[in-house]
Design a protein around this motif. Structure first.
Motif, PDB file in Angstrom:
ATOM      1  N   MET A   1      15.190  21.207  19.299  1.00 49.13           N
ATOM      2  CA  MET A   1      13.762  21.151  19.091  1.00 49.13           C
ATOM      3  C   MET A   1      13.474  20.396  17.787  1.00 49.13           C
ATOM      4  N   ILE A   2      12.608  19.426  17.863  1.00 51.80           N
ATOM      5  CA  ILE A   2      12.251  18.639  16.690  1.00 51.80           C
ATOM      6  C   ILE A   2      11.139  19.325  15.897  1.00 51.80           C
ATOM      7  N   PHE A   3      10.153  19.814  16.594  1.00 50.31           N
ATOM      8  CA  PHE A   3       8.987  20.439  15.974  1.00 50.31           C
ATOM      9  C   PHE A   3       9.194  21.944  15.957  1.00 50.31           C
ATOM     10  N   SER A   4       9.143  22.570  14.790  1.00 54.24           N
ATOM     11  CA  SER A   4       9.528  23.976  14.689  1.00 54.24           C
ATOM     12  C   SER A   4       8.381  24.965  14.891  1.00 54.24           C
ATOM     13  N   LEU A   5       7.248  24.507  15.363  1.00 51.76           N
ATOM     14  CA  LEU A   5       6.142  25.411  15.653  1.00 51.76           C
ATOM     15  C   LEU A   5       6.113  25.678  17.150  1.00 51.76           C
ATOM     16  N   GLY A   6       6.701  26.801  17.548  1.00 48.30           N
ATOM     17  CA  GLY A   6       6.811  27.082  18.968  1.00 48.30           C
ATOM     18  C   GLY A   6       5.927  28.205  19.465  1.00 48.30           C
ATOM     19  N   ASN A   7       5.447  29.055  18.539  1.00 48.04           N
ATOM     20  CA  ASN A   7       4.613  30.179  18.961  1.00 48.04           C
ATOM     21  C   ASN A   7       3.713  30.617  17.809  1.00 48.04           C
ATOM     22  N   TYR A   8       2.930  31.652  18.056  1.00 42.37           N
ATOM     23  CA  TYR A   8       1.974  32.092  17.036  1.00 42.37           C
ATOM     24  C   TYR A   8       2.664  32.589  15.769  1.00 42.37           C
ATOM     25  N   LYS A   9       3.852  33.146  15.891  1.00 38.66           N
ATOM     26  CA  LYS A   9       4.576  33.621  14.708  1.00 38.66           C
ATOM     27  C   LYS A   9       4.955  32.444  13.807  1.00 38.66           C
ATOM     28  N   ASP A  10       5.364  31.338  14.418  1.00 34.08           N
ATOM     29  CA  ASP A  10       5.700  30.143  13.645  1.00 34.08           C
ATOM     30  C   ASP A  10       4.454  29.582  12.953  1.00 34.08           C
ATOM     31  N   LEU A  11       3.344  29.596  13.646  1.00 39.81           N
ATOM     32  CA  LEU A  11       2.101  29.100  13.056  1.00 39.81           C
ATOM     33  C   LEU A  11       1.679  29.984  11.887  1.00 39.81           C
ATOM     34  N   LEU A  12       1.847  31.278  12.016  1.00 35.95           N
ATOM     35  CA  LEU A  12       1.533  32.195  10.924  1.00 35.95           C
ATOM     36  C   LEU A  12       2.455  31.945   9.731  1.00 35.95           C
ATOM     37  N   LYS A  13       3.729  31.706   9.984  1.00 38.35           N
ATOM     38  CA  LYS A  13       4.664  31.380   8.899  1.00 38.35           C
ATOM     39  C   LYS A  13       4.236  30.101   8.182  1.00 38.35           C
ATOM     40  N   LYS A  14       3.761  29.132   8.945  1.00 40.59           N
ATOM     41  CA  LYS A  14       3.255  27.882   8.357  1.00 40.59           C
ATOM     42  C   LYS A  14       2.101  28.173   7.415  1.00 40.59           C
ATOM     43  N   CYS A  15       1.174  29.024   7.849  1.00 38.63           N
ATOM     44  CA  CYS A  15       0.030  29.394   7.006  1.00 38.63           C
ATOM     45  C   CYS A  15       0.498  30.077   5.724  1.00 38.63           C
ATOM     46  N   GLU A  16       1.452  30.989   5.852  1.00 39.75           N
ATOM     47  CA  GLU A  16       1.978  31.693   4.679  1.00 39.75           C
ATOM     48  C   GLU A  16       2.672  30.720   3.726  1.00 39.75           C
ATOM     49  N   TYR A  17       3.434  29.795   4.269  1.00 39.75           N
ATOM     50  CA  TYR A  17       4.130  28.795   3.470  1.00 39.75           C
ATOM     51  C   TYR A  17       3.134  27.941   2.693  1.00 39.75           C
ATOM     52  N   GLU A  18       2.098  27.477   3.376  1.00 41.05           N
ATOM     53  CA  GLU A  18       1.102  26.634   2.721  1.00 41.05           C
ATOM     54  C   GLU A  18       0.273  27.419   1.711  1.00 41.05           C
ATOM     55  N   PHE A  19       0.028  28.710   1.987  1.00 39.96           N
ATOM     56  CA  PHE A  19      -0.708  29.533   1.043  1.00 39.96           C
ATOM     57  C   PHE A  19       0.062  29.651  -0.274  1.00 39.96           C
ATOM     58  N   VAL A  20       1.371  29.859  -0.190  1.00 43.55           N
ATOM     59  CA  VAL A  20       2.209  29.918  -1.385  1.00 43.55           C
ATOM     60  C   VAL A  20       2.212  28.560  -2.090  1.00 43.55           C
ATOM     61  N   ALA A  21       2.208  27.494  -1.316  1.00 43.88           N
ATOM     62  CA  ALA A  21       2.227  26.143  -1.887  1.00 43.88           C
ATOM     63  C   ALA A  21       0.950  25.823  -2.658  1.00 43.88           C
ATOM     64  N   LEU A  22      -0.139  26.525  -2.372  1.00 43.95           N
ATOM     65  CA  LEU A  22      -1.389  26.279  -3.109  1.00 43.95           C
ATOM     66  C   LEU A  22      -1.202  26.481  -4.609  1.00 43.95           C
ATOM     67  N   ASP A  23      -0.348  27.422  -4.992  1.00 41.28           N
ATOM     68  CA  ASP A  23      -0.094  27.668  -6.412  1.00 41.28           C
ATOM     69  C   ASP A  23       0.517  26.458  -7.116  1.00 41.28           C
ATOM     70  N   ASN A  24       1.209  25.628  -6.363  1.00 43.69           N
ATOM     71  CA  ASN A  24       1.866  24.461  -6.944  1.00 43.69           C
ATOM     72  C   ASN A  24       1.013  23.207  -6.895  1.00 43.69           C
ATOM     73  N   CYS A  25      -0.126  23.274  -6.252  1.00 44.67           N
ATOM     74  CA  CYS A  25      -1.006  22.108  -6.181  1.00 44.67           C
ATOM     75  C   CYS A  25      -1.666  21.913  -7.539  1.00 44.67           C
ATOM     76  N   GLN A  26      -1.485  20.725  -8.084  1.00 44.62           N
ATOM     77  CA  GLN A  26      -1.974  20.446  -9.428  1.00 44.62           C
ATOM     78  C   GLN A  26      -3.271  19.647  -9.462  1.00 44.62           C
ATOM     79  N   SER A  27      -3.671  19.106  -8.334  1.00 44.06           N
ATOM     80  CA  SER A  27      -4.844  18.232  -8.374  1.00 44.06           C
ATOM     81  C   SER A  27      -5.522  18.175  -7.012  1.00 44.06           C
ATOM     82  N   HIS A  28      -6.657  17.562  -7.017  1.00 39.58           N
ATOM     83  CA  HIS A  28      -7.363  17.257  -5.777  1.00 39.58           C
ATOM     84  C   HIS A  28      -7.028  15.805  -5.461  1.00 39.58           C
ATOM     85  N   PRO A  29      -6.779  15.410  -4.284  1.00 38.16           N
ATOM     86  CA  PRO A  29      -7.070  16.095  -3.031  1.00 38.16           C
ATOM     87  C   PRO A  29      -5.912  16.940  -2.500  1.00 38.16           C
TER      88      PRO A  29
END
Length: 75
Positions: A1-29
Motif C-alpha cells: 500500500m502506497i497511501f497509508s490512510l485506509g480507514n477512519y482510525k488512520d485519518l484520526l491518527k493523521k489529525c493527531e499527528y498534525e495537531f502535534v505539528a502545530l506546535d512546531n509551526c513557526q510562521s504563516h502560512p
C-alpha cells in the motif's frame, strides 16, 4: 500500500499527528495550512467511520445518532 490512510482510525491518527505539528509551526502560512488540513480531515471522520465495512450496523447507527449534523436541521 502506497497511501497509508485506509480507514477512519488512520485519518484520526493523521489529525493527531498534525495537531502535534502545530506546535512546531513557526510562521504563516505553514500554521494556516496545517490547521486547515486538520479541520478538513476532522470533517470527513464521520463519513469514513460510516463507510468502514468492518464495523457493525449498530455501531454506524450509534454514530449517526450522536454525530449527524443534519438531524436537527430545519428550513
Amino acid at each position: 500500500m502506497i497511501f497509508s490512510l485506509g480507514n477512519y482510525k488512520d485519518l484520526l491518527k493523521k489529525c493527531e499527528y498534525e495537531f502535534v505539528a502545530l506546535d512546531n509551526c513557526q510562521s504563516h502560512p505553514e500554521y494556516d495550512f496545517t490547521l486547515f488540513n486538520i479541520v478538513v480531515s476532522i470533517n470527513h471522520l464521520f463519513d469514513w467511520y460510516l463507510n468502514d465495512t468492518n464495523l457493525s450496523s449498530k455501531s454506524r447507527l450509534k454514530c449517526i445518532e450522536l454525530f449527524n449534523q443534519w438531524q436537527n436541521f430545519s428550513v
